[in-house]
Design an enzyme around this catalytic site. Structure first.
Site, PDB file in Angstrom:
ATOM      1  N   GLU A   1      50.270  43.348  23.398  1.00 43.40           N
ATOM      2  CA  GLU A   1      51.072  42.160  23.141  1.00 43.40           C
ATOM      3  C   GLU A   1      50.281  41.219  22.252  1.00 43.40           C
ATOM      4  O   GLU A   1      49.101  41.445  21.985  1.00 43.40           O
ATOM      5  CB  GLU A   1      51.491  41.487  24.447  1.00 43.40           C
ATOM      6  CG  GLU A   1      50.350  41.140  25.374  1.00 43.40           C
ATOM      7  CD  GLU A   1      50.826  40.745  26.776  1.00 43.40           C
ATOM      8  OE1 GLU A   1      50.467  39.656  27.207  1.00 43.40           O
ATOM      9  OE2 GLU A   1      51.569  41.528  27.418  1.00 43.40           O
TER      10      GLU A   1
ATOM     11  N   THR B   1      45.729  42.836  55.311  1.00 42.01           N
ATOM     12  CA  THR B   1      46.693  42.456  56.346  1.00 42.01           C
ATOM     13  C   THR B   1      47.830  41.591  55.820  1.00 42.01           C
ATOM     14  O   THR B   1      48.793  41.343  56.541  1.00 42.01           O
ATOM     15  CB  THR B   1      45.984  41.701  57.489  1.00 42.01           C
ATOM     16  OG1 THR B   1      45.248  40.607  56.909  1.00 42.01           O
ATOM     17  CG2 THR B   1      45.032  42.601  58.236  1.00 42.01           C
ATOM     18  N   GLY B   2      47.727  41.114  54.594  1.00 40.78           N
ATOM     19  CA  GLY B   2      48.802  40.272  54.049  1.00 40.78           C
ATOM     20  C   GLY B   2      50.102  41.044  53.922  1.00 40.78           C
ATOM     21  O   GLY B   2      50.120  42.273  53.952  1.00 40.78           O
TER      22      GLY B   2
ATOM     23  N   ALA C   1      44.875  39.661  41.460  1.00 43.69           N
ATOM     24  CA  ALA C   1      45.306  38.255  41.441  1.00 43.69           C
ATOM     25  C   ALA C   1      45.403  37.709  40.024  1.00 43.69           C
ATOM     26  O   ALA C   1      44.590  38.014  39.155  1.00 43.69           O
ATOM     27  CB  ALA C   1      44.335  37.399  42.258  1.00 43.69           C
TER      28      ALA C   1
ATOM     29  N   HIS D   1      51.344  35.171  29.965  1.00 43.59           N
ATOM     30  CA  HIS D   1      49.949  35.598  30.012  1.00 43.59           C
ATOM     31  C   HIS D   1      49.097  34.628  29.217  1.00 43.59           C
ATOM     32  O   HIS D   1      49.434  34.268  28.097  1.00 43.59           O
ATOM     33  CB  HIS D   1      49.787  36.980  29.385  1.00 43.59           C
ATOM     34  CG  HIS D   1      50.308  38.067  30.260  1.00 43.59           C
ATOM     35  ND1 HIS D   1      50.290  39.376  29.880  1.00 43.59           N
ATOM     36  CD2 HIS D   1      50.846  38.045  31.482  1.00 43.59           C
ATOM     37  CE1 HIS D   1      50.820  40.117  30.833  1.00 43.59           C
ATOM     38  NE2 HIS D   1      51.164  39.323  31.821  1.00 43.59           N
TER      39      HIS D   1
END
Lengths: 359, 292
Positions: free
Chosen positions: B206, B15-16, B91, B243
């Site tokens: 990377e 729902t975000g 996330a 990162h």
């Protein structure tokens, strides 16, 4: 950032693990007073850096007066790039053996890893590199914790260390730490173990490396932005760490030198305006390349921020865009309409143009 | 970890605002999204999907976690308990110890984890789960090149370069930027090696960590050609660049060591992203020459 040694040791002590009695001192007088209780003492600069011993940050003192002199010599000086503002004064110990103990997260097993080196000391990295058996590894299931018998088998030379390692694992869990390391974990002549030095790296402790951040870097960090100042004239703004690094690589590939690393990926993509205002404050910029590849980061939202910052400061340097991915059509229309610029079709062409403009 | 049109995707935190935007695109792109999970809004409907209180309330294959970092462990535990085959965790900055618990729970249940901090999975023309511009046909088109990337933004640029050169993708697999990723580059390479639609693989890496060295060792065992671009050639040593994984943290983590390991394994390494398509074409041509 790594916790200061005295804080890390206080955490170990609170968990019932043995640490030397120590006193944190802010000046020579306090250090001398502390050493009166200890006799021969060690005065240790409290700086969050490895290699402290080699850098001269640890001084041995025969008595209180010598401890005061050692503290005076250390205070205000620079050890491994950090200014010394406090010392930890501890008694000298009668050490018969140095070992190494640590708990870390191991990406290979995706779980905790207990490390034990029967021969520790300041050169543990070199010892481990020279002899792969010098550092023993015990993978742990985080749902169960370490098994007592596995810990006993890890430390046959120093049986007391099994209990210490169990305690160290508890500290790692309770602190939710990235790393808990004791080096050396010393065996004393009396048979007791003591954590002579301790390093705790808390989670979320994004280190920017060993150097001191610049004023601009500090402002950026306060805004939640990743910013590293470099010494070239080509300003770079991109989204995401991977794309930003690749953009820097392209600048160098075409013979230019980047002015910065600054990325506005993740949720920071809404802060393009603040990021660019900051970057444009850096002296010596001769051109700017904006390289957006929107995935989660919407290029239309980022372009709005760039346009707002550019119009606010009206800098007298040329600007080159490459914009692709999520929100691309809206972003390109905005850049054309507001700045009268057409983004390059290819990222490398935008970078090459920025490099040439900075010559 | 190659998403198909048949995979049933259930979205935690549907729902975000961001989750709604991306889930809408997923549905429009043909992904079989079966519903969303939000404990406080069970019984409601969102984007025409049923909202349930737990993964146990609805059959699904893939759990897509759109929840904030602090809520990841609870959502993942729910998904694993409900029998998720695959979890995709978007996330960034999930607490390290929570990540380790997710991996331990998933390991015991036999579920695989993509991420955290991944941009997700894309199978162009079929389905996608995550935050990649799969709906933009300048970036993604059906084809025969499998792309494995730690970064979403750089993965997007590589996919764009491929499409511009007339090469489409069989699948995009986002490894993610977490210090302790679930699937690693080698897992993705193995999946693409086994995938009948994939004829060549592009590895987007990377600096930092050892994923590229592991991939180099695995590439030696592959029948399909591998092309790589590794970001961070000019990174200042010891400085963290976004990162958590991308830090030069010792021998082997640096750019030169990674490229050398890959080249020794027969992987063609591009100096800049724009060189990738030509190297893929060359690799395909010589691979077909060997095959005939």
């Amino acid at each position: 950032m790594t916790l200061p040694e005295h804080q890390a040791k206080a955490i170990l002590a609170a968990a019932g693990l043995p640490v030397p009695p120590g006193v944190v001192c802010a000046n020579a007088g306090e250090a001398a007073a502390a050493a009166v209780r200890f006799g021969p003492a060690v005065v240790k600069a409290q700086v969050p850096a490895g290699g402290r011993s080699k850098a001269g940050g640890i001084r041995f003192a025969a008595d209180a007066a010598a401890a005061g002199r050692a503290a005076a010599a250390l205070l205000g000086g620079t050890i491994a790039g950090h200014t010394v503002g406090a010392m930890l004064v501890e008694p000298r110990l009668d050490i018969v053996r140095e070992t190494y103990a640590a708990v870390v997260a191991d990406p290979a097993t995706r779980g905790p890893l207990i490390l034990f080196g029967p021969n520790g000391g300041i050169e543990i990295e070199a010892i481990a590199a020279a002899d792969s058996g010098a550092l023993r590894r015990l993978p742990v299931d985080i749902l169960d914790g370490p098994a007592a018998d596995a810990l006993v088998r890890l430390v046959p030379e120093v049986p007391q260390a099994a209990g210490f390692l169990a305690g160290l694992y508890r500290v790692w869990r309770e602190q939710r730490a990235v790393l808990v390391e004791v080096n050396p974990l010393a065996l004393l002549a009396c048979g007791a173990l003591v954590a002579v030095d301790c390093k705790i790296v808390p989670d979320g402790a994004g280190t920017a490396g060993d150097g001191q951040p610049t004023a601009l870097e500090r402002q950026a960090h306060a805004l939640g932005l990743q910013f590293i100042e470099l010494d070239g004239p080509v300003g770079v703004l991109a989204n995401g760490a991977g794309l930003t690094m690749a953009t820097l690589d392209m600048v160098r590939h075409f013979g230019g030198r980047p002015a910065n690393f600054l990325e506005i990926g993740g949720d920071a993509y809404t802060r393009a305006r603040a990021a660019l205002l900051l970057l444009l404050g850096k002296p010596g910029l001769k051109s700017l390349v904006v390289n957006f590849c929107g995935a989660y980061a919407r290029t239309d939202v980022m372009a709005e921020g760039v346009v707002a910052a550019w119009q606010a400061l009206a800098p007298a340097i040329p600007l080159f865009f490459s914009v692709h991915g999520t929100g691309e059509d809206e972003a390109v229309a905005l850049i054309r309409g507001q700045l009268g610029l057409t983004p390059f079709e290819r990222a490398e062409d935008a970078v090459r143009a920025a490099v040439e403009a900075a010559r | 970890m190659i998403l198909t049109r048949q995979d049933r995707v259930l979205v935690w935190g549907v729902t975000g605002r961001q989750a709604s935007f991306w889930t809408g695109h997923m549905i429009a792109g043909g992904t079989r999204v079966v519903g969303g999970v939000h404990p406080a809004r069970a019984g409601e409907s969102h984007l025409g999907l049923p909202v349930v209180g737990s993964g146990r309330d609805l059959g699904f294959d893939v759990a897509l976690l759109f929840v904030p970092p602090a809520a990841v462990l609870a959502a993942a535990a729910d998904a694993i308990e409900a029998g998720a085959r695959l979890l995709v965790i978007l996330a960034e900055h999930v607490p390290l110890h929570d990540v380790l618990f997710v991996h331990a729970l998933a390991g015991r249940a036999g579920a695989r984890v993509v991420g955290p901090n991944t941009a997700g999975l894309v199978t162009p023309g079929a389905a996608f789960a995550g935050i990649m511009p799969a709906f933009n046909d300048r970036v993604f088109r059906p084809g025969a090149v499998g792309v494995v990337s730690r970064s979403g933004s750089l993965g997007t640029l590589i996919c764009l370069e491929l499409v511009r050169a007339g090469l489409g993708q069989s699948a995009f697999i986002g490894i993610g930027g977490d210090p302790v990723p679930g699937i690693r580059s080698t897992d993705a390479l193995a999946a693409l090696e086994a995938d009948p639609r994939t004829r060549a693989v592009v590895l987007v890496g990377e600096i930092g960590g050892t994923l590229e060295q592991e991939a180099a060792a695995f590439a030696l065992t592959m029948t399909k050609p591998v092309v790589a671009f590794i970001a961070g050639a000019g990174a200042p040593p010891g400085r963290r660049m976004g990162h958590a994984g991308a830090i030069i943290d010792g021998t082997g983590a640096g750019h030169a060591a990674k490229c050398a390991a890959l080249e020794q394994a027969g992987v063609r390494v591009a100096a800049i992203p724009g060189e990738v398509p030509a190297l893929v074409r060359a690799a395909l041509t010589s691979a077909e020459g060997e095959g005939s």
